[in-house]
Design a protein around this motif. Sequence first.
Motif, short mmCIF file in Angstrom:
data_model
loop_
_atom_site.label_atom_id
_atom_site.label_comp_id
_atom_site.label_asym_id
_atom_site.label_seq_id
_atom_site.Cartn_x
_atom_site.Cartn_y
_atom_site.Cartn_z
N ARG A 23 7.84 0.56 45.37
CA ARG A 23 6.38 0.63 45.21
C ARG A 23 6.03 1.26 43.86
O ARG A 23 5.27 2.22 43.78
CB ARG A 23 5.75 1.44 46.35
CG ARG A 23 5.94 0.81 47.69
CD ARG A 23 5.35 1.70 48.77
NE ARG A 23 5.61 1.19 50.10
CZ ARG A 23 6.68 1.46 50.83
NH1 ARG A 23 7.63 2.24 50.35
NH2 ARG A 23 6.83 0.96 52.04
N MET A 24 6.64 0.71 42.84
CA MET A 24 6.50 1.30 41.51
C MET A 24 5.11 1.12 40.95
O MET A 24 4.64 0.00 40.77
CB MET A 24 7.53 0.69 40.55
CG MET A 24 8.94 1.12 40.84
SD MET A 24 10.15 0.25 39.83
CE MET A 24 9.53 0.53 38.19
N SER A 52 19.72 -0.49 50.57
CA SER A 52 20.44 0.20 51.64
C SER A 52 19.64 1.35 52.24
O SER A 52 20.02 1.90 53.26
CB SER A 52 21.78 0.73 51.12
OG SER A 52 21.58 1.82 50.24
N LYS A 53 18.52 1.71 51.61
CA LYS A 53 17.72 2.84 52.08
C LYS A 53 16.29 2.40 52.42
O LYS A 53 15.78 1.47 51.84
CB LYS A 53 17.65 3.92 51.01
CG LYS A 53 18.98 4.60 50.71
CD LYS A 53 18.82 5.71 49.72
CE LYS A 53 18.08 6.86 50.33
NZ LYS A 53 18.02 8.03 49.49
N ASP A 54 15.70 3.12 53.36
CA ASP A 54 14.32 2.82 53.73
C ASP A 54 13.31 3.65 52.95
O ASP A 54 12.22 3.20 52.67
CB ASP A 54 14.11 3.06 55.23
CG ASP A 54 14.80 1.99 56.06
OD1 ASP A 54 14.92 0.85 55.59
OD2 ASP A 54 15.22 2.32 57.17
N SER A 59 12.08 12.24 43.30
CA SER A 59 13.14 12.40 42.30
C SER A 59 14.10 11.22 42.30
O SER A 59 14.61 10.82 41.25
CB SER A 59 13.91 13.71 42.51
OG SER A 59 14.51 13.74 43.78
N GLU A 60 14.35 10.62 43.47
CA GLU A 60 15.21 9.43 43.52
C GLU A 60 14.54 8.26 42.81
O GLU A 60 15.19 7.54 42.05
CB GLU A 60 15.49 9.04 44.97
CG GLU A 60 16.49 9.95 45.67
CD GLU A 60 16.65 9.60 47.13
OE1 GLU A 60 17.81 9.58 47.60
OE2 GLU A 60 15.63 9.36 47.82
N VAL A 61 13.25 8.07 43.06
CA VAL A 61 12.52 6.99 42.39
C VAL A 61 12.55 7.21 40.88
O VAL A 61 12.81 6.27 40.11
CB VAL A 61 11.08 6.89 42.91
CG1 VAL A 61 10.28 5.90 42.07
CG2 VAL A 61 11.07 6.47 44.37
N GLU A 62 12.31 8.44 40.45
CA GLU A 62 12.33 8.72 39.01
C GLU A 62 13.70 8.43 38.41
O GLU A 62 13.79 7.87 37.31
CB GLU A 62 11.93 10.18 38.76
CG GLU A 62 10.46 10.43 39.00
CD GLU A 62 10.10 11.90 38.90
OE1 GLU A 62 10.99 12.77 38.84
OE2 GLU A 62 8.89 12.20 38.91
N ALA A 63 14.76 8.78 39.12
CA ALA A 63 16.12 8.53 38.62
C ALA A 63 16.39 7.03 38.54
O ALA A 63 16.98 6.55 37.55
CB ALA A 63 17.14 9.21 39.52
#
Length: 73
Positions: A23-24, A52-54, A59-63
């Motif tokens: 959802r960028m 693989s993730k829901d 921080s994960e999205v930023e990475a």
Amino acid sequence: MDLSQPTQANVEFMIEAIKLKLRMASGAAMQASHFQVDKYEDIKDIYDMVNSKDKFSISEVEALVSELGKLRG
């Protein structure tokens, strides 16, 4: 879709799928056509991980966005 072949169409499909899943907000700035086939394996790795993730933390999205930014042509 058969993602076993490194084609530009597959690259664009994966980028669009990643943008949708994350959802960028900046999705418009990251056009699939800016990614090249020579980065296929790296893009596929990110695509597989995203699928693989829901849910993702901020921080994960930023990475992930940072990694995609490094792969742009």
